[in-house]
Design a protein around this motif. Structure first.
Motif, short mmCIF file in Angstrom:
data_model
loop_
_atom_site.label_atom_id
_atom_site.label_comp_id
_atom_site.label_asym_id
_atom_site.label_seq_id
_atom_site.Cartn_x
_atom_site.Cartn_y
_atom_site.Cartn_z
N TYR A 100 43.13 29.43 25.08
CA TYR A 100 42.61 29.52 23.71
C TYR A 100 43.37 28.58 22.77
O TYR A 100 43.56 28.88 21.60
N PRO A 197 41.24 37.84 22.20
CA PRO A 197 42.16 37.80 23.34
C PRO A 197 43.05 39.05 23.36
O PRO A 197 43.08 39.81 22.39
N ASN A 201 48.61 37.43 23.31
CA ASN A 201 48.21 36.05 23.09
C ASN A 201 48.49 35.63 21.64
O ASN A 201 48.30 36.41 20.72
N VAL A 203 46.92 33.58 19.67
CA VAL A 203 45.72 33.59 18.83
C VAL A 203 45.47 35.00 18.30
O VAL A 203 45.21 35.21 17.12
N GLU A 225 39.40 37.54 28.16
CA GLU A 225 40.19 36.36 28.50
C GLU A 225 39.32 35.21 28.98
O GLU A 225 39.58 34.06 28.64
N LEU A 227 36.61 32.52 29.12
CA LEU A 227 35.78 31.86 28.12
C LEU A 227 34.29 31.93 28.46
O LEU A 227 33.45 32.03 27.56
N THR A 241 33.82 36.06 17.62
CA THR A 241 35.22 35.84 17.92
C THR A 241 35.83 34.89 16.90
O THR A 241 35.12 34.26 16.12
N LEU A 243 38.57 31.67 16.85
CA LEU A 243 39.22 30.72 17.75
C LEU A 243 39.54 29.42 17.02
O LEU A 243 38.89 29.10 16.02
N VAL A 247 38.55 25.14 20.87
CA VAL A 247 38.00 26.06 21.85
C VAL A 247 36.61 26.54 21.44
O VAL A 247 35.69 26.58 22.25
#
Length: 312
Positions: A100, A197, A201, A203, A225, A227, A241, A243, A247
């Protein structure tokens, strides 16, 4: 001190079992136990704790484990450099890429460049949620890693590469109140289902901190997890999400999902290259490191990556 005895000790710790290590190394278990006893005698320290569930390292054992990882890698490098002699750069260089992050986006281009410029180098690329890359770099199990964060951390050094802003990636049909240029406020997305995530993580940590500082509670419905799974779930309208652009843009699908800039606050995280302080770099790893830094900074300076800023 026999390098093979030290490497056997590492295998015992990795597997958490003398018997499993003996099977893998094709050594009789009593003989492997004797090697371990010889090490404990040489260092005058108890190196492992035995229990019904297996073996775990003592504090002294953990220190030895870390140093043997470094020694073993240096020994392997010496074998390659001595046997290959002078000439083109050769050897294996291992690079960890934080999931990520922009690191995973750079991987294919890095591989292409190494194959073109340095065909004698075997590039080992790894991308895992389970590993703590800074520890793997510190012990010499990785030559370098692209990770979120900028240190400082004892045993490793950081080279800042870029700062990444985070974006909302949502199903195209989701009705979200947005401002000009597809910009949304964090307070406006508290009720939408989020796919994020795991908590360890970077992120995820940045997302959680942004909501916490604004006194908001996100609606997290799943931790994902993979993608490909995340991409499919967003296309199906299961959730959205948050990100980095590097990504989000890879898994956005025209007509199925949509990217929004996040404001109030802007969520961002530093991306750095992490290398060990105690493990000497080889010529091959230096060459890979230089190319990786060039690629990352070129990406950060490109207009094709919104919200990505080169570090100074």
């Amino acid at each position: 001190m026999d390098i093979r005895r030290l490497q056997a000790f590492v295998k015992i710790i990795d597997l958490g079992s003398i018997s499993r290590a003996a099977d893998l190394l094709n050594i009789a278990q009593p003989a492997l136990s004797q090697q371990l006893a010889a090490l404990e005698s040489a260092f005058r320290q108890k190196l492992v704790i035995r229990s019904k569930s297996g073996v775990t390292p003592t504090i002294a054992g953990s220190v030895l484990y870390r140093h043997v990882q470094i020694l073993s890698k240096q020994f392997d490098r010496a074998m390659v450099e001595i046997t290959q002699g002078a000439g083109p750069l050769v050897g294996k260089v291992s690079v960890g890429l934080s999931p990520y992050s922009a690191g995973s986006t750079l991987s294919v281009e890095l591989l292409r460049r190494i194959r073109e410029d340095l065909p004698g180098i075997v590039l080992h690329l790894t991308e895992s949620f389970d590993d703590i890359y800074s520890e793997l770099v510190m012990t010499g199990r990785l030559d370098m890693a692209v990770i979120h964060g900028s240190g400082p951390m004892k045993g490793v050094s950081f080279t800042p590469l870029m700062k990444e802003e985070f974006f909302l990636l949502a199903p195209h049909a989701l009705n979200i109140p947005y401002e000009d240029e597809n910009t949304v406020q964090l307070a406006d997305i508290t009720d939408i289902p989020l796919l994020v995530p795991p908590k360890h993580n970077f992120v995820r940590k940045a997302i959680d901190m942004a909501f916490l500082r604004k006194g908001l509670e996100p609606t997290i419905v799943a931790e994902i997890e993979a993608l490909t799974t995340l991409q499919g779930a967003i296309q199906e309208g299961i959730g959205s999400t948050i990100l980095p652009w590097s990504v989000a843009s890879r898994i956005a699908v025209e007509g199925k999902s949509r990217i929004y800039a996040l404001r109030n606050p802007v969520i961002s995280e530093n991306v750095s290259l992490c290398i060990p302080e105690l493990v000497p770099e080889t010529e091959a790893s230096v060459a890979v490191r230089e190319r990786l830094i060039d690629l990352a900074r070129a990406m950060a300076s490109s207009r094709n990556w919104p919200g990505t800023h080169a570090s100074t």
